[in-house]
Structures are given as C-alpha cells and as structure tokens.
Design a protein around this motif. Structure first.
Motif, short mmCIF file in Angstrom:
data_model
loop_
_atom_site.label_atom_id
_atom_site.label_comp_id
_atom_site.label_asym_id
_atom_site.label_seq_id
_atom_site.Cartn_x
_atom_site.Cartn_y
_atom_site.Cartn_z
N UNK A 15 31.25 3.62 16.82
CA UNK A 15 31.09 4.52 17.80
C UNK A 15 29.71 4.48 18.59
N UNK A 16 28.49 4.44 17.64
CA UNK A 16 27.40 4.45 18.03
C UNK A 16 27.06 2.86 18.03
N UNK A 17 26.55 2.25 19.18
CA UNK A 17 26.25 0.75 19.60
C UNK A 17 25.28 0.32 18.97
N UNK A 18 24.01 1.10 18.79
CA UNK A 18 22.74 0.50 18.50
C UNK A 18 21.87 1.78 17.80
N UNK A 19 21.16 1.37 16.76
CA UNK A 19 20.41 2.31 15.83
C UNK A 19 18.92 2.01 15.98
N UNK A 20 18.25 2.82 16.15
CA UNK A 20 16.81 2.77 15.73
C UNK A 20 16.51 2.87 14.39
N UNK A 21 16.57 1.91 13.82
CA UNK A 21 16.45 1.89 12.27
C UNK A 21 15.29 2.38 11.73
N UNK A 22 14.30 1.88 12.04
CA UNK A 22 12.75 2.35 11.51
C UNK A 22 12.00 2.81 12.92
N UNK A 23 11.08 3.88 12.65
CA UNK A 23 10.50 4.33 13.86
C UNK A 23 9.12 4.50 13.52
N UNK A 24 8.22 3.80 14.34
CA UNK A 24 6.70 4.04 14.13
C UNK A 24 6.03 3.68 12.84
N UNK A 25 6.30 2.48 12.47
CA UNK A 25 5.73 2.04 11.13
C UNK A 25 4.41 1.20 11.22
N UNK A 26 4.12 0.84 12.29
CA UNK A 26 2.86 0.33 12.40
C UNK A 26 1.73 0.80 13.32
N UNK A 27 0.57 0.88 12.73
CA UNK A 27 -0.64 1.30 13.44
C UNK A 27 -1.00 0.43 14.36
N UNK A 28 -1.91 1.23 15.24
CA UNK A 28 -2.61 0.58 16.44
C UNK A 28 -3.20 -0.80 16.06
N UNK A 29 -3.91 -0.90 14.69
CA UNK A 29 -4.56 -2.11 14.54
C UNK A 29 -3.53 -3.19 14.06
N UNK A 30 -2.36 -2.91 13.91
CA UNK A 30 -1.28 -3.91 13.65
C UNK A 30 -1.04 -3.65 11.82
N UNK A 31 -1.72 -2.72 11.06
CA UNK A 31 -1.55 -2.70 9.83
C UNK A 31 -0.35 -1.62 9.60
N UNK A 32 0.11 -1.67 8.43
CA UNK A 32 1.35 -0.65 8.09
C UNK A 32 0.85 0.86 8.16
N UNK A 33 1.63 1.75 8.53
CA UNK A 33 1.20 3.09 8.45
C UNK A 33 1.50 3.45 6.92
N UNK A 34 0.41 4.12 6.26
CA UNK A 34 0.43 4.73 4.98
C UNK A 34 1.36 5.89 5.09
N UNK A 35 2.62 5.81 5.47
CA UNK A 35 3.52 6.88 5.04
C UNK A 35 4.18 6.95 3.82
N UNK A 36 4.76 7.95 3.29
CA UNK A 36 5.07 8.02 2.10
C UNK A 36 6.32 7.00 1.73
N UNK A 37 6.99 6.55 2.73
CA UNK A 37 7.90 5.50 2.34
C UNK A 37 7.03 4.21 2.04
N UNK A 38 5.94 3.89 2.68
CA UNK A 38 5.14 2.99 2.56
C UNK A 38 4.31 2.73 1.11
N UNK A 39 4.04 4.07 0.95
CA UNK A 39 3.05 4.55 -0.20
C UNK A 39 4.01 4.32 -1.51
N UNK A 40 5.22 4.77 -1.56
CA UNK A 40 6.18 4.72 -2.70
C UNK A 40 6.93 3.15 -2.92
#
Length: 317
Positions: free
Chosen positions: A93-118
């Motif tokens: 029914x839903x044809x497409x998904x934003x699976x991951x949102x906003x995981x990269x910082x402006x300098x190109x590194x990974x955002x240090x979110x809880x998902x990343x930290x753990x």
C-alpha cells in the motif's frame, strides 16, 4: 486542495516512531491508517516517513527500565520489530519508505545519535535490510537536509555506495528542500542532483519550503533541535509580505523548478513540506511564533501568484 493540486502524499509526523509506538509494543496506527486510506481513496502515490530517525523517537527505544542505554543486540531487535511491524502493516500500500532520515552531518561524518553510539554505522544497512524483508516490492530511500553541502554530499555518496556494495536495496535519495531566498546556491544543489543520480538511484526533492525570514545564524540547515529566542527584528512580516519580497520568493521558486525541469530525467518526485502557510513548521522553527510564507498556498488556502507561473513553466517545457 490536496485532491485537486497534488498526486502524492507523505505524512509530516504521524508515521514517525514516537507517535506510532509511544510505549514499547503498543502501536497506535489510527492516524497513520487514516493517512494511508486517504491516499488510496484518491489514487495517490503514498510515501512513508520515516522508519529510523534520531529525533521524535520515543525515549524507551534506547534505554532499559533503569534508564541506562540498552545493549547493541536489544536496540537492533527493537529496530527490527518496529520496522517490520510498520512496513508489514502497509505492505503493498505504501509504495516507498524514507528508511533512514538525517544520519549524516554537514562535514560528511556520521551523526552521533543513539543509534550510532549503540550500534555503530551498521544501523543504516540493518534498517534497509529489515525494511526490504518486510516488503520486497517497496522502494527504499535515504532522506536528509542540506544535501547541497559538499561535505554532506560526499558523506551520503560514501554511505550509499557501502549499501550497494553490500547488496542492499536502496532506490532513491531524498534531498530535503528547506531553503531560503539566498541559500543554498543553485549550482551546488544541481551538483548534488547529478552526483546522487550517478549512483544509479532516483533523486527526490522532499520537504520543499522556502523561508523569507532572516536567519538567526548562517544557513542552519534543518536541525530540529535548533532553537533561538524570539526577537521582533527577525519577524519582520507579521502583517504580510512587501511586494518586493513576494516577487523574490516567486523568482526563487521559479529558479528551483526550472532546475527540477532541467533534470526531470533524474528527479522522480517533488514534495512540498505542507500545503498552506499557516500550517508550516517554519512559523515555529528555528524561532517560535514567527510569521513565515514558505509554501505555494497562503493562509486563506489561495494559490499565490507564483503557482500560475510554475504551471506555465512546466507546461511550456
């Protein structure tokens, strides 16, 4: 208005993990169901937003009963359960998904979110894996803001290439269009359209709105945690837009849509982040209580003069 002027829809908030699962294992699909049913009833393309995002995730997602961070294994299991429950409910029914949102910082590194930290950077391929397992036919996207920034562009390219090298399904990249009258440059935005398309994925312009208000600081992107104290001088158009600013907004929208038309072979969808000005999140971000004019329709649900010119530009192409 939506039935008349739009052919695809995406929910601003009701499909995010916080509203869907405020307590572990207790899903509330009431609003999300209504959203999907509206799209189906009106034969619209439905995009789900968003499965994994560090913001608007419920606190329990990352902690145990004592408030300590959960283990890597527990968080992965919670991710899998959430993704497969949500995607599975709307399979086909839903044809497409934003699976991951906003995981990269402006300098190109990974955002240090809880998902990343753990979990580490593996949380991204795991999210795409779980989503694909839940619905093998659904298109899967990565979505982020400030995508014209060269550092973020390269970071996203590197991340997507890793997904592709691992054999994971990724169908598109969403370039959030939270922009202003003088940023970003059209040239950098175009470079990102081309660079992302060169990865062999579709490009989508998502969350398009153009603020006319002065920024409290230079080009802050769309980091939702950003907040500044209200000042009268940065809310100059409470009584309406001067003609000169209205014309500048029209020309800015036209410039972007001319760019989209130029690259229509690469861009599959353009989505505005809202319909009418008074519903826009930009009235309260990054300063609460301002009056902004970022969308195609005004506070009385009337099309702005730019709409007919946008239609003309598309028709003439």
């Amino acid at each position: 208005m939506i039935k008349t002027h739009f052919n695809s829809i995406v929910a601003e908030n009701v499909m995010k993990s916080g509203p869907l699962q405020r307590r572990e294992g207790e899903f509330d699909f009431s609003l999300a169901d209504r959203f999907v049913e509206f799209g189906e009833d009106n034969e619209m393309h439905i995009t789900g937003h968003t499965l994994i995002w560090h913001s608007q995730a419920p606190n329990w997602f990352f902690t145990d009963s004592q408030g300590n961070d959960v283990s890597r294994e527990v968080l992965i299991q919670r991710m899998e359960n959430h993704i497969k429950t949500v995607v599975g409910r709307y399979k086909g029914r839903v044809k497409g998904w934003d699976v991951v949102n906003e995981a990269i910082l402006d300098d190109g590194s990974y955002r240090k979110s809880k998902f990343f930290e753990i979990i580490g950077e593996e949380f991204i391929p795991l999210a795409f894996q779980f989503a694909h397992e839940a619905d093998t036919e659904a298109a899967l996207y990565y979505n982020d803001y400030s995508m014209s920034n060269p550092g973020k562009r390269q970071g996203v390219i590197s991340m997507v290439k890793k997904l592709q090298e691992e054999g994971l399904k990724i169908d598109g990249i969403g370039m959030q269009g939270h922009v202003g009258l003088d940023y970003p440059s059209l040239q950098e935005f175009e470079r990102s359209i081309v660079a992302f398309s060169d990865l062999g994925v579709e490009v989508m312009v998502t969350e398009l709105d153009i603020t006319v208000l002065p920024s409290p600081r230079a080009n802050q992107g769309a980091e939702v945690s950003t907040n500044f104290t209200y000042q009268e001088k940065i809310n100059p158009y409470k009584e309406g837009l001067p003609d000169s600013v209205s014309e500048a907004l029209t020309e800015r929208y036209l410039d972007f849509f001319k760019l989209f038309i130029k690259h229509q072979d690469k861009i599959s969808r353009v989505t505005t982040w809202g319909v009418a000005d008074h519903h826009s999140w930009k009235n309260n971000w990054p300063v609460r209580g301002r009056t902004d004019y970022p969308l195609l329709f005004d506070r009385n649900y009337q099309p702005k003069p730019m709409v007919s010119r946008l239609v003309e530009a598309v028709t003439l192409d």
